[in-house]
Motif scaffolding. Sequence first.
Motif, PDB file in Angstrom:
ATOM      1  N   GLY A  39       0.823  -1.203   0.000  1.00 51.02           N
ATOM      2  CA  GLY A  39       0.000   0.000   0.000  1.00 51.02           C
ATOM      3  C   GLY A  39       0.856   1.251   0.000  1.00 51.02           C
ATOM      4  O   GLY A  39       2.076   1.194   0.146  1.00 51.02           O
ATOM      5  N   LYS A  40       0.188   2.384  -0.156  1.00 46.29           N
ATOM      6  CA  LYS A  40       0.898   3.661  -0.163  1.00 46.29           C
ATOM      7  C   LYS A  40       1.152   4.128   1.264  1.00 46.29           C
ATOM      8  O   LYS A  40       0.262   4.102   2.114  1.00 46.29           O
ATOM      9  N   VAL A  41       2.359   4.596   1.500  1.00 48.79           N
ATOM     10  CA  VAL A  41       2.741   5.122   2.808  1.00 48.79           C
ATOM     11  C   VAL A  41       1.823   6.301   3.148  1.00 48.79           C
ATOM     12  O   VAL A  41       1.486   7.117   2.283  1.00 48.79           O
ATOM     13  N   PHE A  42       1.438   6.378   4.418  1.00 53.19           N
ATOM     14  CA  PHE A  42       0.550   7.449   4.867  1.00 53.19           C
ATOM     15  C   PHE A  42       0.998   7.923   6.240  1.00 53.19           C
ATOM     16  O   PHE A  42       1.159   7.127   7.160  1.00 53.19           O
ATOM     17  N   THR A  43       1.212   9.217   6.361  1.00 51.57           N
ATOM     18  CA  THR A  43       1.548   9.838   7.639  1.00 51.57           C
ATOM     19  C   THR A  43       0.430  10.813   7.982  1.00 51.57           C
ATOM     20  O   THR A  43       0.035  11.631   7.145  1.00 51.57           O
ATOM     21  N   ASN A 160       4.520   9.348  -4.319  1.00 47.32           N
ATOM     22  CA  ASN A 160       3.791   8.089  -4.135  1.00 47.32           C
ATOM     23  C   ASN A 160       3.476   7.783  -2.665  1.00 47.32           C
ATOM     24  O   ASN A 160       3.374   6.627  -2.257  1.00 47.32           O
ATOM     25  N   ALA A 161       3.353   8.831  -1.848  1.00 43.37           N
ATOM     26  CA  ALA A 161       3.003   8.683  -0.432  1.00 43.37           C
ATOM     27  C   ALA A 161       2.006   9.778  -0.067  1.00 43.37           C
ATOM     28  O   ALA A 161       1.979  10.844  -0.679  1.00 43.37           O
ATOM     29  N   PHE A 162       1.182   9.502   0.929  1.00 38.00           N
ATOM     30  CA  PHE A 162       0.195  10.468   1.409  1.00 38.00           C
ATOM     31  C   PHE A 162       0.629  11.064   2.741  1.00 38.00           C
ATOM     32  O   PHE A 162       1.234  10.374   3.570  1.00 38.00           O
ATOM     33  N   ALA A 163       0.277  12.317   2.955  1.00 41.49           N
ATOM     34  CA  ALA A 163       0.481  12.982   4.242  1.00 41.49           C
ATOM     35  C   ALA A 163      -0.761  13.816   4.514  1.00 41.49           C
ATOM     36  O   ALA A 163      -1.302  14.459   3.602  1.00 41.49           O
ATOM     37  N   GLY A 164      -1.211  13.783   5.751  1.00 45.83           N
ATOM     38  CA  GLY A 164      -2.401  14.537   6.108  1.00 45.83           C
ATOM     39  C   GLY A 164      -2.304  15.146   7.486  1.00 45.83           C
ATOM     40  O   GLY A 164      -1.485  14.727   8.307  1.00 45.83           O
ATOM     41  N   LYS A 165      -3.152  16.135   7.701  1.00 45.88           N
ATOM     42  CA  LYS A 165      -3.297  16.764   9.021  1.00 45.88           C
ATOM     43  C   LYS A 165      -4.772  16.753   9.354  1.00 45.88           C
ATOM     44  O   LYS A 165      -5.614  16.985   8.484  1.00 45.88           O
ATOM     45  N   ALA A 166      -5.072  16.468  10.622  1.00 43.14           N
ATOM     46  CA  ALA A 166      -6.466  16.367  11.041  1.00 43.14           C
ATOM     47  C   ALA A 166      -6.648  16.980  12.426  1.00 43.14           C
ATOM     48  O   ALA A 166      -5.683  17.146  13.179  1.00 43.14           O
ATOM     49  N   THR A 167      -7.902  17.265  12.740  1.00 43.87           N
ATOM     50  CA  THR A 167      -8.277  17.771  14.054  1.00 43.87           C
ATOM     51  C   THR A 167      -9.370  16.870  14.621  1.00 43.87           C
ATOM     52  O   THR A 167     -10.316  16.507  13.919  1.00 43.87           O
ATOM     53  N   MET A 168      -9.204  16.537  15.892  1.00 42.40           N
ATOM     54  CA  MET A 168     -10.179  15.707  16.616  1.00 42.40           C
ATOM     55  C   MET A 168     -10.594  16.507  17.849  1.00 42.40           C
ATOM     56  O   MET A 168      -9.783  17.219  18.436  1.00 42.40           O
ATOM     57  N   TYR A 169     -11.859  16.352  18.248  1.00 40.96           N
ATOM     58  CA  TYR A 169     -12.362  17.073  19.405  1.00 40.96           C
ATOM     59  C   TYR A 169     -12.813  16.106  20.482  1.00 40.96           C
ATOM     60  O   TYR A 169     -13.349  15.040  20.176  1.00 40.96           O
TER      61      TYR A 169
END
Length: 173
Positions: A39-43, A160-169
């Motif tokens: 699979g594609k690397v994901f951070t 070929n890799a994903f990076a994301g930022k998220a917020t959780m409450y």
Amino acid sequence: MKKTPFLFLAFLAFTSCYSQAPNDKKTSEIHLTGKSEPGKVFTLDITVLDINSKQPVPGVELFVYHTNNKGDYERDAANVARIHGTVYTDQQGKVRLHSIYPRGYNDSPTGAHIHFVVKAPGQSEGHAELGFDDYKEKKYDRKNLKITTVYLDTLEEKNNAFAGKATMYVRKS
């Protein structure tokens, strides 16, 4: 591979994360998969905030799990989704997850997503989910925030890799 109903897996994940021995090293960064995982690397960087004050919440325990690159929850020896782990927010309410980009269930229209079981002193406990389609289709209602939704703020694909930022409450109990 035999499919296991989601609610059963959620129950297993929930009970497993609370039946494990205490984690003496409460890390804010975790590798859910090894380098050889297909699979594609994901951070993913997540900031956990109090839903009312919008201030970072340190010490939140997040039990994280998701499907493999085929859309299956392969079970490990403890009968928990194989791709899983526990991470704790740092003093700035932040965690970092290293994994692969999950796939939606291969036998349903459910898109790619990640499950979270949330536990924090003085905060409500429960489940939250990050749904990638919600982000892509701009379905978030940020005027009516929910503690059951992890809000993906950015998602980029590079080399070929994903990076994301998220917020959780979370909410004080």
